[in-house]
Design an enzyme around this catalytic site. Structure first.
Site, PDB file in Angstrom:
ATOM      1  CE  LYS A 223      -4.015  -2.158   2.260  1.00  0.00           C
ATOM      2  NZ  LYS A 223      -5.015  -2.024   3.347  1.00  0.00           N
TER       3      LYS A 223
ATOM      4  CE1 TYR B  75      -9.631  -2.712   0.402  1.00  0.00           C
ATOM      5  CE2 TYR B  75      -8.727  -0.878  -0.832  1.00  0.00           C
ATOM      6  CZ  TYR B  75      -8.551  -1.958   0.006  1.00  0.00           C
ATOM      7  OH  TYR B  75      -7.288  -2.282   0.461  1.00  0.00           O
TER       8      TYR B  75
ATOM      9  CG  PHE C 210     -13.290   1.994   6.891  1.00  0.00           C
ATOM     10  CD1 PHE C 210     -12.810   1.408   5.732  1.00  0.00           C
ATOM     11  CD2 PHE C 210     -13.961   1.194   7.818  1.00  0.00           C
ATOM     12  CE1 PHE C 210     -13.000   0.060   5.482  1.00  0.00           C
ATOM     13  CE2 PHE C 210     -14.162  -0.169   7.567  1.00  0.00           C
ATOM     14  CZ  PHE C 210     -13.676  -0.727   6.383  1.00  0.00           C
TER      15      PHE C 210
ATOM     16  NE  ARG D  66      -6.332 -11.987   5.851  1.00  0.00           N
ATOM     17  CZ  ARG D  66      -6.972 -10.818   5.797  1.00  0.00           C
ATOM     18  NH1 ARG D  66      -7.076 -10.166   4.633  1.00  0.00           N
ATOM     19  NH2 ARG D  66      -7.493 -10.283   6.860  1.00  0.00           N
TER      20      ARG D  66
ATOM     21  CB  THR E 125      -7.442  -5.255  10.009  1.00  0.00           C
ATOM     22  OG1 THR E 125      -7.952  -6.442   9.409  1.00  0.00           O
ATOM     23  CG2 THR E 125      -7.773  -4.055   9.154  1.00  0.00           C
TER      24      THR E 125
ATOM     25  CG  ASN F  33      -3.713  -2.061   6.925  1.00  0.00           C
ATOM     26  OD1 ASN F  33      -3.586  -1.814   5.741  1.00  0.00           O
ATOM     27  ND2 ASN F  33      -4.769  -2.685   7.415  1.00  0.00           N
TER      28      ASN F  33
ATOM     29  CG  HIS G  65      -5.548  -6.262  -0.191  1.00  0.00           C
ATOM     30  ND1 HIS G  65      -6.780  -6.203   0.419  1.00  0.00           N
ATOM     31  CD2 HIS G  65      -5.640  -7.236  -1.141  1.00  0.00           C
ATOM     32  CE1 HIS G  65      -7.581  -7.102  -0.152  1.00  0.00           C
ATOM     33  NE2 HIS G  65      -6.912  -7.740  -1.103  1.00  0.00           N
TER      34      HIS G  65
ATOM     35  CD  GLU H 228      -9.090  -9.344  -3.393  1.00  0.00           C
ATOM     36  OE1 GLU H 228      -7.946  -9.720  -3.065  1.00  0.00           O
ATOM     37  OE2 GLU H 228      -9.962  -9.011  -2.560  1.00  0.00           O
TER      38      GLU H 228
HETATM   39  N1  UDP Z   1      -9.781  -0.129   7.185  1.00  0.00           N
HETATM   40  C1  UDP Z   1      -9.872   1.129   7.747  1.00  0.00           C
HETATM   41  N2  UDP Z   1     -10.560   1.260   8.925  1.00  0.00           N
HETATM   42  C2  UDP Z   1     -11.160   0.219   9.552  1.00  0.00           C
HETATM   43  C3  UDP Z   1     -11.067  -1.061   8.964  1.00  0.00           C
HETATM   44  C4  UDP Z   1     -10.373  -1.203   7.791  1.00  0.00           C
HETATM   45  O1  UDP Z   1      -9.342   2.091   7.194  1.00  0.00           O
HETATM   46  O2  UDP Z   1     -11.769   0.414  10.618  1.00  0.00           O
HETATM   47  C5  UDP Z   1      -9.040  -0.299   5.922  1.00  0.00           C
HETATM   48  C6  UDP Z   1      -7.681  -0.979   6.096  1.00  0.00           C
HETATM   49  O3  UDP Z   1      -6.752  -0.393   5.190  1.00  0.00           O
HETATM   50  C7  UDP Z   1      -7.995  -2.411   5.727  1.00  0.00           C
HETATM   51  C8  UDP Z   1      -9.013  -2.215   4.600  1.00  0.00           C
HETATM   52  O4  UDP Z   1      -9.801  -1.122   5.035  1.00  0.00           O
HETATM   53  O5  UDP Z   1      -6.834  -3.124   5.331  1.00  0.00           O
HETATM   54  C9  UDP Z   1      -9.921  -3.395   4.333  1.00  0.00           C
HETATM   55  O6  UDP Z   1     -10.527  -3.804   5.544  1.00  0.00           O
HETATM   56  P1  UDP Z   1     -10.704  -5.332   5.917  1.00  0.00           P
HETATM   57  O7  UDP Z   1     -11.633  -5.392   7.085  1.00  0.00           O
HETATM   58  O8  UDP Z   1     -11.075  -6.102   4.683  1.00  0.00           O
HETATM   59  O9  UDP Z   1      -9.254  -5.774   6.452  1.00  0.00           O
HETATM   60  P2  UDP Z   1      -8.036  -6.609   5.823  1.00  0.00           P
HETATM   61  O10 UDP Z   1      -8.652  -7.778   5.059  1.00  0.00           O
HETATM   62  O11 UDP Z   1      -7.257  -5.671   4.922  1.00  0.00           O
HETATM   63  O12 UDP Z   1      -7.228  -7.058   7.003  1.00  0.00           O
END
Ligand code: UDP
Length: 140
Positions: A11, A51, A59, A87, A93, A114, A117, A128
């Site tokens: 990212k 997304y 968010f 993962r 996350t 973070n 992805h 994807e």
């Molecule tokens: N995200 C955010 N705020 C939140 C949760 C998620 O900005 O409270 C962002 C973060 O960059 C995350 C992405 O949205 O990686 C997708 O969220 P997801 O719950 O799918 O988490 P991931 O699969 O990336 O761990």
């Protein structure tokens, strides 16, 4: 266990800090092989489409702005049980909740910025991968 593929994004927070190599090294050390990789600047349309599942979340707008704020590196990773393995090395996350030694614990700046992805299922991995790569761009 079968060799499978997953989709990864390094990212903008990570590319901005010149961590593309460091993050990729952690993926490789976890047993994943980069079989496709390109550095792109995501368009707003791409980020919104990618997304779309989070469209109603509070968010969403900030996330789209963040993901288009700088270059990203999209990758296809291959390995045994690739989705779960990725993962695991990514970590939770929220970096505050991520295990020691994970990419997010090591490098993430916040729950939004973070660093990486990773697909959350084989089905989503295929969707994807197809979103960003043509078949001939993937060289296993
Ligand atoms: N995200 C955010 N705020 C939140 C949760 C998620 O900005 O409270 C962002 C973060 O960059 C995350 C992405 O949205 O990686 C997708 O969220 P997801 O719950 O799918 O988490 P991931 O699969 O990336 O761990």
């Amino acid at each position: 266990m079968a060799t499978t593929r997953t989709f990864s994004i390094i990212k903008p927070d990570a590319t901005r800090r010149n961590l593309t190599g460091a993050v990729t090294a952690m993926l490789e050390e976890a047993g994943l092989r980069v079989v496709a990789s390109k550095r792109i600047r995501m368009t707003r349309e791409q980020a919104e489409g990618f997304y779309a599942v989070h469209k109603e979340r509070p968010f969403f707008n900030d996330l789209v702005a963040f993901m288009t704020s700088g270059p990203v590196v999209v990758q296809v990773l291959e390995g045994e049980n690739a989705v779960a393995r990725n993962r695991e090395v990514m970590g939770a996350t929220n970096p505050d909740a991520a295990d020691e030694g994970t990419i997010r614990k090591t490098y993430a700046e916040s729950i939004e910025a973070n660093s990486v992805h990773g697909s959350d299922s084989d089905e989503n991995a295929k969707i994807e991968i197809d979103f960003f790569f043509k078949p001939e761009e993937i060289v296993g």
